[in-house]
Design a protein around this motif. Sequence first.
Motif, PDB file in Angstrom:
ATOM      1  N   UNK A  70       1.350  -1.079   0.144  1.00  0.00           N
ATOM      2  CA  UNK A  70      -0.168  -0.013  -0.569  1.00  0.00           C
ATOM      3  C   UNK A  70       0.743   1.054   0.127  1.00  0.00           C
ATOM      4  N   UNK A  71       0.945   2.106  -0.917  1.00  0.00           N
ATOM      5  CA  UNK A  71       1.496   3.068  -0.934  1.00  0.00           C
ATOM      6  C   UNK A  71       2.870   3.148  -2.155  1.00  0.00           C
ATOM      7  N   UNK A 108      -4.686  -6.849  -8.922  1.00  0.00           N
ATOM      8  CA  UNK A 108      -4.396  -7.427  -7.379  1.00  0.00           C
ATOM      9  C   UNK A 108      -3.262  -6.443  -7.067  1.00  0.00           C
ATOM     10  N   UNK A 109      -2.313  -5.625  -7.647  1.00  0.00           N
ATOM     11  CA  UNK A 109      -1.135  -4.557  -7.194  1.00  0.00           C
ATOM     12  C   UNK A 109      -2.175  -3.028  -6.853  1.00  0.00           C
ATOM     13  N   UNK A 114      -1.082  -0.716  -4.714  1.00  0.00           N
ATOM     14  CA  UNK A 114       0.309   0.079  -4.878  1.00  0.00           C
ATOM     15  C   UNK A 114       0.095   1.587  -6.062  1.00  0.00           C
ATOM     16  N   UNK A 115       0.880   2.007  -6.336  1.00  0.00           N
ATOM     17  CA  UNK A 115       0.798   2.747  -7.301  1.00  0.00           C
ATOM     18  C   UNK A 115       1.586   2.792  -8.202  1.00  0.00           C
ATOM     19  N   UNK A 116       1.264   2.827  -9.348  1.00  0.00           N
ATOM     20  CA  UNK A 116       1.289   2.926 -10.713  1.00  0.00           C
ATOM     21  C   UNK A 116       2.220   3.823 -11.565  1.00  0.00           C
ATOM     22  N   UNK A 117       3.282   4.132 -11.367  1.00  0.00           N
ATOM     23  CA  UNK A 117       3.799   5.503 -11.658  1.00  0.00           C
ATOM     24  C   UNK A 117       4.242   6.047 -13.462  1.00  0.00           C
ATOM     25  N   UNK A 231       1.760 -10.344  -6.284  1.00  0.00           N
ATOM     26  CA  UNK A 231       1.438 -10.289  -7.648  1.00  0.00           C
ATOM     27  C   UNK A 231       0.884 -12.232  -7.816  1.00  0.00           C
ATOM     28  N   UNK A 232       1.404 -13.193  -6.826  1.00  0.00           N
ATOM     29  CA  UNK A 232       0.920 -14.384  -7.079  1.00  0.00           C
ATOM     30  C   UNK A 232      -0.411 -14.834  -6.787  1.00  0.00           C
TER      31      UNK A 232
END
Length: 492
Positions: A70-71, A108-109, A114-117, A231-232
């Motif tokens: 997260x983040x 899932x990410x 999660x943050x996508x740049x 990821x899994x």
Amino acid sequence: MSANSWTIAAARAALRKGDISAVDLTMSCLTAIDAADGLNAFVHKTPDIALDQARAADARIAAGGAPSLCGIPLGIKDLFATKGVPTQAASNILKGFKPEYESTVTTKLFGDGAVMLGKLNMDEFAMGSSNESACYGPVVSPWKVDSRQLTPGGSSGGSAAAVAADLCLAATGTDTGGSIRQPAAFTGIVGIKPTYGRVSRWGIVAFASSLDQAGPMTKSVRDAAIFLGSMAGHDPKDSTSADLAVPDFEAALTGDIRGKKIGIPREYRLDGIPAEIDALWQKGIEMMRDAGAEIVDISLPHTKYALPAYYVVAPAEASSNLARYDGVRYGHRATLAQGDGITEMYEKTRAEGFGAEVQRRVMVGTYVLSAGFYDAYYNRARKVRALIKRDFELAFAAGIDAILTPATPSSAFGLGEMASADPVEMYLNDVFTVTVNLAGLPGVSVPVGLDAKGLPLGLQLIGKPWEEGDLLNHAYVLERAAGFVSKPAKWW
């Protein structure tokens, strides 16, 4: 030390303690990305999406109980479908394609905060070992030891360069014949290819469906364990996805491998292998022995057939998978002349859309699947593949816990140095990695030292199927013993 250079584990701790916000961490990465256009790693930047996701992550962390990712700002390889964001697989044939759906991995990410740049450069359709076949132009390695621009490896070259240059905290990669492990070794980072079926392939642009596997590219083994855990998992949308529980890979990092048996395959001692690679391998063997492992010489007798078998199976599957790019429903369509029919549309679209390496592999693949050659090439390669898999099964059945080999036959070479040579020269880069894909096993590359020129070198550990936790623990021991902390000096 700026926040973009942190590991996932360090950032997770700082975010939880309130030392930094996800928004500030993301801004640190976005600033680094904008200053690194010369590396050509990020090809589709998504700052607005990143900041929206970071704000949501901050709220989730404040509420307590947020997942480990997260983040955490990540880079996504350009063949993971991302909804509304260009997904080109670095090919002109997919120019302008924006999927209406999200790959299972990115779903899932993002579900874990999660943050996508942005999207990362790669070899076209993941075909290559130097990231020179991309429609965006080559990625430049952040490592520089002379006047040359070096390759970051391929096909996940953008991912490797971005992680090594601290443009993101980690990145997704895919590995069909070494495309996570070879660039990781070239750039001094950690890369793991999980067991085939451990990570869903749904929504990932296909190259060779029986070989492709997605995995994390990170700054440390602990980060790889954290990232892989997100990821899994089983995915009913992927018929090859394994319906197995995902263990806590991070908890498996005990650092204790006493009594474990490490296999050293004699067939990997190739003629003409550089002395530096051999010396590094020997150093790795001593490190594992010092950690209490038992070193066992083993034989994987069919290794010498791995590259030829791989370069029959992979192009055959590529020619089948890439048949869908024909200018009919999506992606590029050539401008047709008066009187052109459907055949001319196919021919012109593919001639314009596919680069030279992709065309080469599609032609090889179509040839080995054609009438009269199917048995001579494709069927024989499938039989060899079964023998290679059996070599590993026999080694593991005899009590071997992990196998230690070099990751690459050299350190990074200069851009353009191999492109003009015989393509087979480039294919030899995969000599230590393709066996793992053919057998469907997990493999990890760990940075262990520098060569005389000051460039990173990695070693590869190969594990038992579904035992990524155990494999990562061996990698963790090797990482701690090697103490590799070198970073590229910022020149870009």
